[in-house]
Design an enzyme around this catalytic site. Structure first.
Site, PDB file in Angstrom:
ATOM      1  N   ASP A 132       0.842  -1.206   0.000  1.00  0.00           N
ATOM      2  CA  ASP A 132       0.000   0.000   0.000  1.00  0.00           C
ATOM      3  C   ASP A 132       0.875   1.254   0.000  1.00  0.00           C
ATOM      4  OD1 ASP A 132      -2.421  -1.305   0.046  1.00  0.00           O
ATOM      5  OD2 ASP A 132      -2.771  -1.034   2.184  1.00  0.00           O
ATOM      6  N   ARG A 182      -0.844  -0.614  -8.844  1.00  0.00           N
ATOM      7  CA  ARG A 182      -2.170  -0.078  -8.522  1.00  0.00           C
ATOM      8  C   ARG A 182      -2.093   1.443  -8.610  1.00  0.00           C
ATOM      9  NH1 ARG A 182      -3.666  -0.762  -2.499  1.00  0.00           N
ATOM     10  NH2 ARG A 182      -3.926  -2.958  -3.033  1.00  0.00           N
TER      11      ARG A 182
HETATM   12  C1  LIG Z   1      -8.626  -0.913  -4.177  1.00  0.00           C
HETATM   13  C2  LIG Z   1      -8.171   0.393  -3.618  1.00  0.00           C
HETATM   14  C3  LIG Z   1      -6.957   0.460  -2.973  1.00  0.00           C
HETATM   15  C4  LIG Z   1      -6.494   1.683  -2.458  1.00  0.00           C
HETATM   16  N1  LIG Z   1      -5.253   1.751  -1.918  1.00  0.00           N
HETATM   17  C5  LIG Z   1      -4.771   2.948  -1.515  1.00  0.00           C
HETATM   18  C6  LIG Z   1      -3.448   3.096  -1.059  1.00  0.00           C
HETATM   19  O1  LIG Z   1      -2.665   2.142  -0.973  1.00  0.00           O
HETATM   20  N2  LIG Z   1      -3.034   4.336  -0.674  1.00  0.00           N
HETATM   21  C7  LIG Z   1      -3.861   5.432  -0.739  1.00  0.00           C
HETATM   22  O2  LIG Z   1      -3.428   6.536  -0.421  1.00  0.00           O
HETATM   23  N3  LIG Z   1      -5.132   5.300  -1.176  1.00  0.00           N
HETATM   24  C8  LIG Z   1      -5.610   4.108  -1.553  1.00  0.00           C
HETATM   25  N4  LIG Z   1      -6.898   4.009  -1.996  1.00  0.00           N
HETATM   26  C9  LIG Z   1      -7.841   5.142  -1.792  1.00  0.00           C
HETATM   27  C10 LIG Z   1      -7.798   6.118  -2.949  1.00  0.00           C
HETATM   28  O3  LIG Z   1      -6.578   6.798  -2.951  1.00  0.00           O
HETATM   29  C11 LIG Z   1      -8.949   7.126  -2.821  1.00  0.00           C
HETATM   30  O4  LIG Z   1      -8.792   7.845  -1.640  1.00  0.00           O
HETATM   31  C12 LIG Z   1     -10.320   6.471  -2.845  1.00  0.00           C
HETATM   32  O5  LIG Z   1     -10.382   5.400  -3.724  1.00  0.00           O
HETATM   33  C13 LIG Z   1     -11.374   7.493  -3.278  1.00  0.00           C
HETATM   34  O6  LIG Z   1     -11.087   7.960  -4.565  1.00  0.00           O
HETATM   35  P1  LIG Z   1     -11.940   7.572  -5.865  1.00  0.00           P
HETATM   36  O7  LIG Z   1     -10.970   7.346  -6.970  1.00  0.00           O
HETATM   37  O8  LIG Z   1     -12.820   6.441  -5.590  1.00  0.00           O
HETATM   38  O9  LIG Z   1     -12.704   8.880  -6.214  1.00  0.00           O
HETATM   39  P2  LIG Z   1     -13.566   9.918  -5.331  1.00  0.00           P
HETATM   40  O10 LIG Z   1     -13.073  11.247  -5.759  1.00  0.00           O
HETATM   41  O11 LIG Z   1     -13.645   9.575  -3.896  1.00  0.00           O
HETATM   42  O12 LIG Z   1     -14.999   9.673  -5.919  1.00  0.00           O
HETATM   43  C14 LIG Z   1     -15.233   9.989  -7.281  1.00  0.00           C
HETATM   44  C15 LIG Z   1     -16.630   9.578  -7.666  1.00  0.00           C
HETATM   45  O13 LIG Z   1     -16.798   8.175  -7.473  1.00  0.00           O
HETATM   46  C16 LIG Z   1     -18.131   7.916  -7.091  1.00  0.00           C
HETATM   47  N5  LIG Z   1     -18.147   7.340  -5.747  1.00  0.00           N
HETATM   48  C17 LIG Z   1     -17.142   7.338  -4.836  1.00  0.00           C
HETATM   49  N6  LIG Z   1     -17.527   6.717  -3.689  1.00  0.00           N
HETATM   50  C18 LIG Z   1     -18.809   6.346  -3.887  1.00  0.00           C
HETATM   51  C19 LIG Z   1     -19.770   5.679  -3.097  1.00  0.00           C
HETATM   52  N7  LIG Z   1     -19.510   5.309  -1.831  1.00  0.00           N
HETATM   53  N8  LIG Z   1     -20.975   5.446  -3.625  1.00  0.00           N
HETATM   54  C20 LIG Z   1     -21.265   5.842  -4.875  1.00  0.00           C
HETATM   55  N9  LIG Z   1     -20.396   6.504  -5.681  1.00  0.00           N
HETATM   56  C21 LIG Z   1     -19.199   6.739  -5.206  1.00  0.00           C
HETATM   57  C22 LIG Z   1     -18.842   9.243  -7.102  1.00  0.00           C
HETATM   58  O14 LIG Z   1     -19.379   9.451  -8.381  1.00  0.00           O
HETATM   59  C23 LIG Z   1     -17.724  10.212  -6.854  1.00  0.00           C
HETATM   60  O15 LIG Z   1     -18.008  11.501  -7.289  1.00  0.00           O
HETATM   61  C24 LIG Z   1      -7.335   2.819  -2.569  1.00  0.00           C
HETATM   62  C25 LIG Z   1      -8.540   2.753  -3.230  1.00  0.00           C
HETATM   63  C26 LIG Z   1      -8.967   1.571  -3.769  1.00  0.00           C
HETATM   64  C27 LIG Z   1     -10.258   1.539  -4.520  1.00  0.00           C
END
Ligand SMILES: Cc1cc2nc3c(=O)[nH]c(=O)nc-3n(C[C@H](O)[C@H](O)[C@H](O)COP(=O)(O)OP(=O)(O)OC[C@H]3O[C@@H](n4cnc5c(N)ncnc54)[C@H](O)[C@@H]3O)c2cc1C
Length: 306
Positions: A132, A182
């Site tokens: 991560d 990732r």
């Molecule tokens: C598998 C995975 C592993 C990760 N690993 C790490 C890591 O190692 N380090 C790290 O810093 N971060 C990690 N993250 C977190 C990542 O950095 C983001 O903080 C997190 O994924 C939110 O960003 P997003 O791309 O989903 O977009 P966001 O900007 O949160 O959301 C964008 C859009 O997605 C849709 N959406 C988001 N959440 C929802 C919901 N609950 N219900 C419906 N629609 C929704 C909406 O349309 C929203 O406007 C990981 C995320 C994932 C998915």
């Protein structure tokens, strides 16, 4: 505004004690966390794998301050890998590890040795490990550890955060044959000097990074719930002639389950990041920071308890 509040709360020990003891927390946690122990996470992994998904297990905990805790985290991963193997869940189930939970802040060499033991156990179990990404002060050390681990365990996955200004360069370095990367937006509050601050700039960076990874020789793991970025990833996969086995989508447990099903039904590999364990507080605060609707969920859970 809400985002910074929750990200600040993620680092508050006082608030942590308060939230952990609140009765409402249980329901909220259940939505995003598989449970406290290995039995829980094995059960949920089985359900998800039976639904055609793959998983990456995360034993919750970060920023370990004692050697004993770091050793206990390593041992938890070794035990859960053995159980995944015994249950026939590998290779559909892999593990994600945070080097800070393995003692990175105490001694980088110690964290490396622990990660090495986990990689060896994962290889033995027929599966993989992904490191991560944490806050930017750890990025160099984590990527150095990755390079070391890949000497013996080339399938070790990296995580790159599109909000960091450096990440396009890191994508270029890591878009090599067999390299599992990732790409996510980044969950930690970072200063402007190292990270893009506006959502638009982060999204644009995500797309530039995606282009590099999809056009490169590695194995991109597209970790987002953002419908626009998912559509762009699907488009780039077609454009760069990648078949569905040559990249994957990753989403968090409990977030957009219908989208998880849609992507899997389309023949994509979909990996669900599946956290479990007692130390859910920091993880939960980052999820609340990401989406105001999740805060609504907490409020509804509170109201239903009255
Ligand atoms: C598998 C995975 C592993 C990760 N690993 C790490 C890591 O190692 N380090 C790290 O810093 N971060 C990690 N993250 C977190 C990542 O950095 C983001 O903080 C997190 O994924 C939110 O960003 P997003 O791309 O989903 O977009 P966001 O900007 O949160 O959301 C964008 C859009 O997605 C849709 N959406 C988001 N959440 C929802 C919901 N609950 N219900 C419906 N629609 C929704 C909406 O349309 C929203 O406007 C990981 C995320 C994932 C998915």
């Amino acid at each position: 505004m809400l985002r910074s509040l929750f990200l600040a709360a993620a680092g508050s020990a006082r608030l942590e004690r308060l939230v952990e003891s609140a009765p409402v927390s249980k329901g909220v946690v259940q939505r995003f966390v598989a449970g406290r122990g290995a039995d829980d996470v094995l059960r949920v992994s089985r359900e998800l794998v039976d639904d055609g998904l793959t998983v990456s297990l995360d034993h919750l905990g970060e920023d370990t301050r004692t050697v004993e805790q770091a050793v206990a985290t390593r041992d938890e991963y070794l035990a859960v890998l053995a159980r995944l193997r015994g249950a026939g869940l590998t290779p559909a189930a892999e593990v994600s590890v945070k080097l800070s939970a393995l003692g990175q802040r105490i001694d980088e060499k110690l964290a490396y040795e622990h990660a090495r033991a986990i990689c060896a156990a994962a290889t033995e179990a027929g599966t993989t490990v992904t490191l991560d990404a944490e806050d930017h002060s750890t990025t160099d050390a984590t990527l150095e550890t990755l390079v070391e681990l890949r000497r013996d365990f080339p399938s070790t996955g990296a995580v790159l955060q599109a909000h960091l200004r450096r990440t396009e360069g890191d994508c270029r370095e890591l878009a090599t044959a067999g390299s599992r990367v990732r790409l996510c937006k980044g969950a930690y509050a970072e200063p402007e000097s190292v990270a893009f601050q506006s959502a638009l700039d982060v999204d644009k960076s995500f797309v530039r990074c995606l282009n590099i990874l999809m056009s490169g020789e590695g194995y991109p793991m597209v970790a987002t719930h953002d419908p626009r970025l998912i559509a762009i990833a699907e488009d780039r996969a077609r454009w760069f002639d990648r078949s569905t086995g040559e990249y994957e989508f990753q989403l968090l447990y409990g977030v957009r389950p219908e989208e998880q099903g849609r992507l899997a039904a389309g023949g994509n590999t979909v990996r669900i990041y599946l956290p479990y364990g007692d130390q859910w507080y920091g993880y939960l605060m980052r999820r609340l920071a990401e989406r105001p609707a999740n805060v609504g969920f907490v409020v509804r859970a509170m109201a239903s308890r009255k």
